[in-house]
Design a protein around this motif. Sequence first.
Motif, PDB file in Angstrom:
ATOM      1  N   ALA A 109       0.821  -1.191   0.000  1.00 31.62           N
ATOM      2  CA  ALA A 109       0.000   0.000   0.000  1.00 31.62           C
ATOM      3  C   ALA A 109       0.862   1.251   0.000  1.00 31.62           C
ATOM      4  O   ALA A 109       0.443   2.281  -0.478  1.00 31.62           O
ATOM      5  CB  ALA A 109      -0.949  -0.017   1.182  1.00 31.62           C
ATOM      6  N   THR A 110       2.073   1.135   0.492  1.00 33.60           N
ATOM      7  CA  THR A 110       2.970   2.284   0.535  1.00 33.60           C
ATOM      8  C   THR A 110       3.239   2.831  -0.854  1.00 33.60           C
ATOM      9  O   THR A 110       3.327   4.035  -1.036  1.00 33.60           O
ATOM     10  CB  THR A 110       4.301   1.898   1.215  1.00 33.60           C
ATOM     11  N   LEU A 111       3.321   1.967  -1.829  1.00 33.66           N
ATOM     12  CA  LEU A 111       3.566   2.398  -3.206  1.00 33.66           C
ATOM     13  C   LEU A 111       2.527   3.409  -3.655  1.00 33.66           C
ATOM     14  O   LEU A 111       2.862   4.430  -4.236  1.00 33.66           O
ATOM     15  CB  LEU A 111       3.555   1.191  -4.144  1.00 33.66           C
ATOM     16  N   PHE A 112       1.256   3.152  -3.374  1.00 36.35           N
ATOM     17  CA  PHE A 112       0.195   4.063  -3.779  1.00 36.35           C
ATOM     18  C   PHE A 112       0.296   5.403  -3.054  1.00 36.35           C
ATOM     19  O   PHE A 112       0.102   6.445  -3.639  1.00 36.35           O
ATOM     20  CB  PHE A 112      -1.179   3.454  -3.533  1.00 36.35           C
ATOM     21  N   ILE A 113       0.613   5.360  -1.805  1.00 29.86           N
ATOM     22  CA  ILE A 113       0.729   6.598  -1.043  1.00 29.86           C
ATOM     23  C   ILE A 113       1.929   7.401  -1.531  1.00 29.86           C
ATOM     24  O   ILE A 113       1.832   8.581  -1.804  1.00 29.86           O
ATOM     25  CB  ILE A 113       0.833   6.305   0.467  1.00 29.86           C
ATOM     26  N   ASP A 114       3.073   6.728  -1.678  1.00 29.30           N
ATOM     27  CA  ASP A 114       4.285   7.419  -2.107  1.00 29.30           C
ATOM     28  C   ASP A 114       4.148   7.997  -3.506  1.00 29.30           C
ATOM     29  O   ASP A 114       4.660   9.066  -3.786  1.00 29.30           O
ATOM     30  CB  ASP A 114       5.487   6.470  -2.065  1.00 29.30           C
ATOM     31  N   SER A 115       3.465   7.293  -4.388  1.00 29.15           N
ATOM     32  CA  SER A 115       3.333   7.771  -5.760  1.00 29.15           C
ATOM     33  C   SER A 115       2.167   8.735  -5.917  1.00 29.15           C
ATOM     34  O   SER A 115       1.962   9.280  -6.973  1.00 29.15           O
ATOM     35  CB  SER A 115       3.144   6.593  -6.714  1.00 29.15           C
ATOM     36  N   ASP A 116       1.394   8.913  -4.849  1.00 23.28           N
ATOM     37  CA  ASP A 116       0.216   9.781  -4.873  1.00 23.28           C
ATOM     38  C   ASP A 116      -0.816   9.298  -5.889  1.00 23.28           C
ATOM     39  O   ASP A 116      -1.591  10.059  -6.417  1.00 23.28           O
ATOM     40  CB  ASP A 116       0.612  11.239  -5.137  1.00 23.28           C
ATOM     41  N   ALA A 117      -0.798   7.989  -6.185  1.00 23.23           N
ATOM     42  CA  ALA A 117      -1.724   7.420  -7.169  1.00 23.23           C
ATOM     43  C   ALA A 117      -3.113   7.202  -6.600  1.00 23.23           C
ATOM     44  O   ALA A 117      -4.061   7.059  -7.341  1.00 23.23           O
ATOM     45  CB  ALA A 117      -1.182   6.100  -7.713  1.00 23.23           C
ATOM     46  N   GLY A 118      -3.262   7.145  -5.300  1.00 20.88           N
ATOM     47  CA  GLY A 118      -4.582   6.904  -4.744  1.00 20.88           C
ATOM     48  C   GLY A 118      -4.698   7.282  -3.296  1.00 20.88           C
ATOM     49  O   GLY A 118      -5.784   7.309  -2.738  1.00 20.88           O
ATOM     50  N   GLY A 119      -3.595   7.533  -2.683  1.00 25.42           N
ATOM     51  CA  GLY A 119      -3.612   8.012  -1.318  1.00 25.42           C
ATOM     52  C   GLY A 119      -4.121   7.016  -0.306  1.00 25.42           C
ATOM     53  O   GLY A 119      -4.099   5.807  -0.505  1.00 25.42           O
ATOM     54  N   LYS A 120      -4.596   7.556   0.777  1.00 21.97           N
ATOM     55  CA  LYS A 120      -5.027   6.762   1.925  1.00 21.97           C
ATOM     56  C   LYS A 120      -6.181   5.826   1.590  1.00 21.97           C
ATOM     57  O   LYS A 120      -6.229   4.704   2.099  1.00 21.97           O
ATOM     58  CB  LYS A 120      -5.415   7.696   3.064  1.00 21.97           C
ATOM     59  N   GLU A 121      -7.104   6.232   0.734  1.00 26.87           N
ATOM     60  CA  GLU A 121      -8.255   5.379   0.398  1.00 26.87           C
ATOM     61  C   GLU A 121      -7.799   4.070  -0.242  1.00 26.87           C
ATOM     62  O   GLU A 121      -8.306   2.995   0.087  1.00 26.87           O
ATOM     63  CB  GLU A 121      -9.227   6.100  -0.535  1.00 26.87           C
ATOM     64  N   VAL A 122      -6.854   4.153  -1.146  1.00 24.10           N
ATOM     65  CA  VAL A 122      -6.344   2.945  -1.808  1.00 24.10           C
ATOM     66  C   VAL A 122      -5.595   2.087  -0.800  1.00 24.10           C
ATOM     67  O   VAL A 122      -5.777   0.868  -0.751  1.00 24.10           O
ATOM     68  CB  VAL A 122      -5.441   3.302  -3.009  1.00 24.10           C
ATOM     69  N   ALA A 123      -4.763   2.696   0.009  1.00 20.46           N
ATOM     70  CA  ALA A 123      -4.007   1.952   1.015  1.00 20.46           C
ATOM     71  C   ALA A 123      -4.946   1.227   1.972  1.00 20.46           C
ATOM     72  O   ALA A 123      -4.734   0.055   2.291  1.00 20.46           O
ATOM     73  CB  ALA A 123      -3.077   2.896   1.770  1.00 20.46           C
ATOM     74  N   ASP A 124      -5.970   1.932   2.435  1.00 23.18           N
ATOM     75  CA  ASP A 124      -6.945   1.314   3.349  1.00 23.18           C
ATOM     76  C   ASP A 124      -7.665   0.154   2.684  1.00 23.18           C
ATOM     77  O   ASP A 124      -7.894  -0.888   3.301  1.00 23.18           O
ATOM     78  CB  ASP A 124      -7.961   2.351   3.836  1.00 23.18           C
ATOM     79  N   CYS A 125      -8.042   0.311   1.431  1.00 20.45           N
ATOM     80  CA  CYS A 125      -8.740  -0.747   0.700  1.00 20.45           C
ATOM     81  C   CYS A 125      -7.874  -1.996   0.608  1.00 20.45           C
ATOM     82  O   CYS A 125      -8.328  -3.109   0.849  1.00 20.45           O
ATOM     83  CB  CYS A 125      -9.118  -0.245  -0.691  1.00 20.45           C
ATOM     84  N   ILE A 126      -6.605  -1.802   0.271  1.00 22.80           N
ATOM     85  CA  ILE A 126      -5.685  -2.941   0.171  1.00 22.80           C
ATOM     86  C   ILE A 126      -5.464  -3.571   1.533  1.00 22.80           C
ATOM     87  O   ILE A 126      -5.558  -4.796   1.690  1.00 22.80           O
ATOM     88  CB  ILE A 126      -4.350  -2.490  -0.451  1.00 22.80           C
ATOM     89  N   ASP A 127      -5.162  -2.748   2.520  1.00 18.87           N
ATOM     90  CA  ASP A 127      -4.869  -3.267   3.864  1.00 18.87           C
ATOM     91  C   ASP A 127      -6.049  -4.002   4.480  1.00 18.87           C
ATOM     92  O   ASP A 127      -5.866  -4.988   5.191  1.00 18.87           O
ATOM     93  CB  ASP A 127      -4.439  -2.122   4.790  1.00 18.87           C
ATOM     94  N   GLU A 128      -7.266  -3.549   4.210  1.00 15.79           N
ATOM     95  CA  GLU A 128      -8.462  -4.157   4.800  1.00 15.79           C
ATOM     96  C   GLU A 128      -9.028  -5.287   3.944  1.00 15.79           C
ATOM     97  O   GLU A 128      -9.958  -5.967   4.363  1.00 15.79           O
ATOM     98  CB  GLU A 128      -9.516  -3.077   5.027  1.00 15.79           C
ATOM     99  N   GLY A 129      -8.489  -5.485   2.749  1.00 17.84           N
ATOM    100  CA  GLY A 129      -8.957  -6.565   1.888  1.00 17.84           C
ATOM    101  C   GLY A 129     -10.378  -6.379   1.404  1.00 17.84           C
ATOM    102  O   GLY A 129     -11.089  -7.356   1.146  1.00 17.84           O
ATOM    103  N   LYS A 130     -10.817  -5.137   1.234  1.00 20.71           N
ATOM    104  CA  LYS A 130     -12.208  -4.853   0.879  1.00 20.71           C
ATOM    105  C   LYS A 130     -12.629  -5.475  -0.446  1.00 20.71           C
ATOM    106  O   LYS A 130     -13.784  -5.831  -0.619  1.00 20.71           O
ATOM    107  CB  LYS A 130     -12.445  -3.347   0.828  1.00 20.71           C
ATOM    108  N   LYS A 131     -11.741  -5.594  -1.368  1.00 21.35           N
ATOM    109  CA  LYS A 131     -12.078  -6.138  -2.693  1.00 21.35           C
ATOM    110  C   LYS A 131     -11.374  -7.463  -2.958  1.00 21.35           C
ATOM    111  O   LYS A 131     -11.241  -7.894  -4.099  1.00 21.35           O
ATOM    112  CB  LYS A 131     -11.698  -5.136  -3.787  1.00 21.35           C
ATOM    113  N   GLN A 132     -10.933  -8.136  -1.907  1.00 24.43           N
ATOM    114  CA  GLN A 132     -10.179  -9.372  -2.075  1.00 24.43           C
ATOM    115  C   GLN A 132     -10.966 -10.439  -2.827  1.00 24.43           C
ATOM    116  O   GLN A 132     -10.410 -11.189  -3.613  1.00 24.43           O
ATOM    117  CB  GLN A 132      -9.705  -9.909  -0.722  1.00 24.43           C
ATOM    118  N   ASP A 133     -12.291 -10.501  -2.611  1.00 23.69           N
ATOM    119  CA  ASP A 133     -13.106 -11.495  -3.303  1.00 23.69           C
ATOM    120  C   ASP A 133     -13.089 -11.250  -4.811  1.00 23.69           C
ATOM    121  O   ASP A 133     -13.008 -12.188  -5.606  1.00 23.69           O
ATOM    122  CB  ASP A 133     -14.530 -11.532  -2.766  1.00 23.69           C
ATOM    123  N   VAL A 134     -13.112 -10.003  -5.221  1.00 24.43           N
ATOM    124  CA  VAL A 134     -13.074  -9.664  -6.644  1.00 24.43           C
ATOM    125  C   VAL A 134     -11.700  -9.994  -7.217  1.00 24.43           C
ATOM    126  O   VAL A 134     -11.578 -10.564  -8.313  1.00 24.43           O
ATOM    127  CB  VAL A 134     -13.416  -8.173  -6.872  1.00 24.43           C
TER     128      VAL A 134
END
Length: 75
Positions: free
Chosen positions: A1-26
């Motif tokens: 998730a750090t990659l997204f934050i560092d690159s400013d590609a998605g910020g905290k929302e993307v990091a949280d989504c990855i860390d929490e596994g919100k879309k893991q089923d997809v």
Amino acid sequence: ATLFIDSDAGGKEVADCIDEGKKQDVIDLHIAEGDKEGVTGTPFFVLTNAKGGKSTISGAMPYEKFQTEIDALLK
């Protein structure tokens, strides 16, 4: 998730989504579909026609490879 934050590609929302596994089923579904098609990397293309014909292209290929596969599916 750090990659997204560092690159400013998605910020905290993307990091949280990855860390929490919100879309893991997809993600798991897409991985299973890729495994079924024989995907081993990217790019990977699945070409189909109306008659049920199918061809796959793996890797960065020249235009001629695509043209050959498409022409074969159109026959």
